[in-house]
Design a protein around this motif. Structure first.
Motif, PDB file in Angstrom:
ATOM      1  N   SER B 289      10.391  -5.304  24.073  1.00  0.00           N
ATOM      2  CA  SER B 289       9.203  -5.984  24.588  1.00  0.00           C
ATOM      3  C   SER B 289       7.953  -5.444  23.891  1.00  0.00           C
ATOM      4  CB  SER B 289       9.112  -5.775  26.097  1.00  0.00           C
ATOM      5  OG  SER B 289       7.874  -6.221  26.572  1.00  0.00           O
ATOM      6  N   SER B 292       7.797  -6.428  20.244  1.00  0.00           N
ATOM      7  CA  SER B 292       7.607  -7.867  20.040  1.00  0.00           C
ATOM      8  C   SER B 292       6.132  -8.249  20.012  1.00  0.00           C
ATOM      9  CB  SER B 292       8.335  -8.661  21.128  1.00  0.00           C
ATOM     10  OG  SER B 292       7.665  -8.519  22.359  1.00  0.00           O
ATOM     11  N   GLU B 293       5.310  -7.399  20.632  1.00  0.00           N
ATOM     12  CA  GLU B 293       3.884  -7.727  20.682  1.00  0.00           C
ATOM     13  C   GLU B 293       3.238  -7.735  19.302  1.00  0.00           C
ATOM     14  OE1 GLU B 293       2.202  -5.202  23.706  1.00  0.00           O
ATOM     15  OE2 GLU B 293       3.488  -6.180  25.213  1.00  0.00           O
ATOM     16  N   ILE B 298      11.443 -12.457  15.597  1.00  0.00           N
ATOM     17  CA  ILE B 298      12.592 -11.546  15.692  1.00  0.00           C
ATOM     18  C   ILE B 298      13.867 -12.329  15.399  1.00  0.00           C
ATOM     19  CG2 ILE B 298      13.909 -10.004  17.222  1.00  0.00           C
ATOM     20  CD1 ILE B 298      11.353  -9.522  18.813  1.00  0.00           C
ATOM     21  N   ARG B 313      15.690 -12.260  24.116  1.00  0.00           N
ATOM     22  CA  ARG B 313      14.720 -13.272  24.571  1.00  0.00           C
ATOM     23  C   ARG B 313      14.146 -12.915  25.940  1.00  0.00           C
ATOM     24  NH1 ARG B 313      17.937 -18.061  22.241  1.00  0.00           N
ATOM     25  NH2 ARG B 313      16.896 -18.323  20.228  1.00  0.00           N
ATOM     26  N   VAL B 316      11.653 -10.193  25.369  1.00  0.00           N
ATOM     27  CA  VAL B 316      10.456 -10.655  24.648  1.00  0.00           C
ATOM     28  C   VAL B 316       9.629 -11.599  25.526  1.00  0.00           C
ATOM     29  CG1 VAL B 316       9.713 -12.061  22.669  1.00  0.00           C
ATOM     30  CG2 VAL B 316      11.496 -10.337  22.381  1.00  0.00           C
ATOM     31  N   LYS B 319       6.851 -13.888  23.960  1.00  0.00           N
ATOM     32  CA  LYS B 319       5.713 -13.341  23.219  1.00  0.00           C
ATOM     33  C   LYS B 319       5.778 -13.630  21.727  1.00  0.00           C
ATOM     34  CE  LYS B 319       6.193  -9.483  25.568  1.00  0.00           C
ATOM     35  NZ  LYS B 319       6.132  -8.153  26.140  1.00  0.00           N
ATOM     36  N   THR B 320       6.985 -13.822  21.229  1.00  0.00           N
ATOM     37  CA  THR B 320       7.145 -14.150  19.809  1.00  0.00           C
ATOM     38  C   THR B 320       8.462 -14.907  19.650  1.00  0.00           C
ATOM     39  OG1 THR B 320       6.962 -13.199  17.589  1.00  0.00           O
ATOM     40  CG2 THR B 320       8.322 -11.989  19.142  1.00  0.00           C
ATOM     41  N   VAL B 322      12.170 -15.878  18.863  1.00  0.00           N
ATOM     42  CA  VAL B 322      13.404 -15.111  18.699  1.00  0.00           C
ATOM     43  C   VAL B 322      14.510 -16.079  18.267  1.00  0.00           C
ATOM     44  CG1 VAL B 322      15.141 -13.666  19.823  1.00  0.00           C
ATOM     45  CG2 VAL B 322      12.743 -13.473  20.517  1.00  0.00           C
TER      46      VAL B 322
END
Ligand SMILES: Cc1ncc(C[n+]2csc(CCOP(=O)(O)OP(=O)(O)O)c2C)c(N)n1
Ligand code: SF4
Lengths: 255, 349
Positions: B289, B292-293, B298, B313, B316, B319-320, B322
């Protein structure tokens, strides 16, 4: 007369063995399980091995056997008791290890575990309660259900052409070199109760010798599953079960 | 040493009391090594070839219930058979160590390496609400070290621990440093059935509760234990994450191949890092997490059709992006195709 004047040492002729706990049995009235429990407990008591005995309970009506036997116990998955007992005995070879199993547990889902534990000659005692029916789940057909016998899954009677034959697994394990003592008993009369206890005691004593598996079948009634009174069920058992599952020793140690 | 043999030797050295198993490719060398080595002579450890995986796991149950250090190993089809017993072991709160040298499935599948048992391993595997602690080695050395760690965790939490390996690690020859022989434990835990002590209550090993309220209490206790495991036992490694714009997530042998892909990408000027969970349960969700920021995307790389990607997922949480890249059924991905997947699915995507 008060209870205290009756319960004097000179009047005391029979006592509950300390290997049974004080819990009230959950078995149906007249069921063979209770008597079989008690005989095994008395055998353990008389041999003085309560602290050295580890039992394995099955899945079936006796799933809660560990409520009643005051020895260390493990609850096994349905049919797996002989494998669990193998695991116990292999790491604690000095202890007395027994399984207590119904016919569905031992002769249907657990057939492989039963045969192979006996074939390896695991030094354990297998107590096999054969009531020809699945008691716990409400009276379905068991591997040992007699031909023509009615159950909730053989409502028109067991048709051996489509449902298979009643399995004499005790005769089968007696064929295996791994078994040392194989016998079939019952607990429906005082004389038979005494014989069963003698067999159980002998079987536990043999465990010390490391000579192989001891297998004690107890042909028992299931009044609820058979839909009979206890008295009727005993009579029915004598007339129908015993001819197919004759009582007596099947394999005894050579002298 | 060959992965499977090193693992077997590690079991002896970790002071295991017993091993129960059944042959299956690609892990049969474990029991073969143990039978050859005959640890009964070295340490007193018992080894038995059971009649099936079902019997083997129930032998594990029995011996574990006596407070002993017990191990079993198998590969995917055999692990499926063991799952009944694992559920009972988790329910009765017994410690044990399982090894799954994963091969491709479903069904009889293939004997080639795979990671397709991720779900089964991390979500419990059998029936009921339970978790195994899952360790994922990427090297023979790690699979050796995880045997020792696995026993420690199993006893610390009285919970089944699984080493989720695969056919690559099991069959690979690699240099290893084996730890010193540890003595077998003489302790008799108070929960173990070793014979009723005078003046004490008898010990009962069971996973049965007749009252639903009691069974709920068992579940609450298990859940509290799992929260502790999640707090204390997460393990992972990161590579090149400091300046990374993209992230690979991969475990086990696949992480080694992915690392190659990462190096190739770096040579091309792509700033990509890698996170390699060493514990799959507990999952390094917080670390992923956080990472991922600062990632543009990813890519999870797995030898399956997309399993760990679901946990990534969840961590995360949008946030981005995957994505997943996998080869499966026993096919091992090449670094080239992993790099290509990164370029197409993440950078180009
Ligand atoms: C894997 C599994 N399948 C089915 C059951 C359901 N079940 C519980 S007891 C039982 C049969 C028990 O019959 P038996 O062994 O003859 O013992 P009895 O109750 O007659 O003493 C079955 C089928 C279960 N608990 N687990
Ligand atoms: S169902 Fe049958 S076996 Fe079970 S307790 Fe009742 S009488 Fe006994």
């Amino acid at each position: 007369m008060s209870e205290n004047t009756i319960k004097t040492p000179e009047n005391l002729v029979y006592e509950k063995t300390s290997v049974m706990t004080d819990r009230v049995l959950h078995y149906c009235p007249g069921c063979g399980h209770g008597t079989a429990h008690r005989m095994l407990a008395e055998a353990i008591d008389e041999l003085g091995i309560q602290g050295d005995t580890i039992g394995v309970a099955p899945v079936g009506c006796s799933v809660l056997a560990y409520y009643y036997f005051d020895v260390d116990m493990q609850e096994a998955a349905h049919g797996r008791a002989p494998a669990v007992a193998t695991g116990i005995k292999r790491v604690l070879p000095e202890k007395y290890v027994f399984t207590y199993q119904g016919d569905g547990d031992l002769a249907a889902i657990g057939t492989a575990e039963t045969i192979h534990a006996c074939n390896r000659g695991e030094n354990i005692l297998v107590v096999f309660i054969n009531n020809g029916i699945y008691g716990m789940t409400g009276g379905q057909m068991a591997p040992t259900t007699l031909e023509g016998m009615k159950s909730s899954t053989s409502p028109r009677g067991r048709d051996v052409k489509t449902m298979g034959n009643p399995l004499k697994i005790t005769e089968l394990v007696a064929q295996l070199p791994g078994t040392y003592f194989v016998t079939r008993q019952s607990v429906h009369t005082p004389a038979n109760v005494r014989k069963t206890k003698k067999a159980l005691k002998k079987a536990l004593e043999y465990q010390k010798l490391n000579k192989g598996t001891c297998f004690v079948e107890v042909v028992a009634n299931c009044p609820s599953g058979w839909k009979m009174t206890p008295v009727q069920s005993n009579k029915w058992m004598e007339e129908n079960m015993f001819p197919y599952y004759p009582l007596g020793d099947i394999k005894v140690p050579e002298k | 040493m060959k992965g499977n043999e090193a693992l077997a030797e590690a079991a002896i050295r970790a002071g295991a009391d017993a091993y129960f198993g059944y042959p299956i490719t690609p892990q049969s060398e474990v029991i073969e090594y143990l039978m050859r080595e005959n640890p009964a002579d070295r340490t007193g450890m018992q080894v038995l070839q059971a009649e099936s995986e079902i019997a083997a796991i129930n032998m594990v149950y029995g011996a574990a219930g006596c407070g002993k250090r017990v191990m079993t190993s198998s590969s995917s089809p055999g692990i499926s058979l063991k799952m009944e017993g694992v559920s009972y072991i988790a329910g009765a709160e017994l410690p044990c160590l399982l090894v799954n040298v994963v091969r491709g499935g479903p069904g009889l599948g293939t004997i080639q390496p795979s990671q397709s048992d991720y779900f089964q391993a991390v979500k419990g595997g059998g029936h009921g609400d339970y978790k195994m602690i899952v360790l994922a080695p990427a090297t023979v050395q790690e699979s050796v070290d995880y045997v020792k760690l696995g026993f420690e965790l199993a006893f610390k939490y009285r919970n089944p621990v699984m080493i989720l390996s695969d056919g690559i690690i099991g069959q690979m020859m690699e240099k290893v440093e084996l730890f010193e022989q540890q003595p077998r434990s003489k302790e008799e835990p108070e929960w173990a059935t070793v014979g009723k002590k005078e003046g004490k209550d008898s010990v009962i090993v069971t996973s049965l509760q007749l009252q639903s309220e009691e069974q709920e209490k068992v579940n609450l206790r298990l859940q509290a234990k799992y929260r502790e495991v999640e707090k204390n036992e997460v393990m992972y490694e990161t590579y090149n994450c400091e300046d990374a714009e993209y992230l690979f997530a991969a475990f086990g042998s696949c992480a080694r191949i992915t690392r190659k892909a990462m190096e190739m990408a770096r040579k091309k000027g792509i700033k990509v890092g890698l996170i390699r969970p060493q514990t799959l349960y507990p999952f390094p969700a917080d670390a992923i997490s956080e990472l991922s920021e600062r990632m543009k995307g990813i890519l999870t790389v797995e030898m399956n059709a997309g399993q760990m990607v679901e946990d990534v997922r969840l961590a995360v949480n949008g946030k981005t992006p995957v994505e997943h890249f996998g080869r499966f059924g026993g096919v091992i991905p090449s670094p080239e195709e992993i790099l290509e997947a990164l370029e197409q699915k993440i950078i180009g995507g």
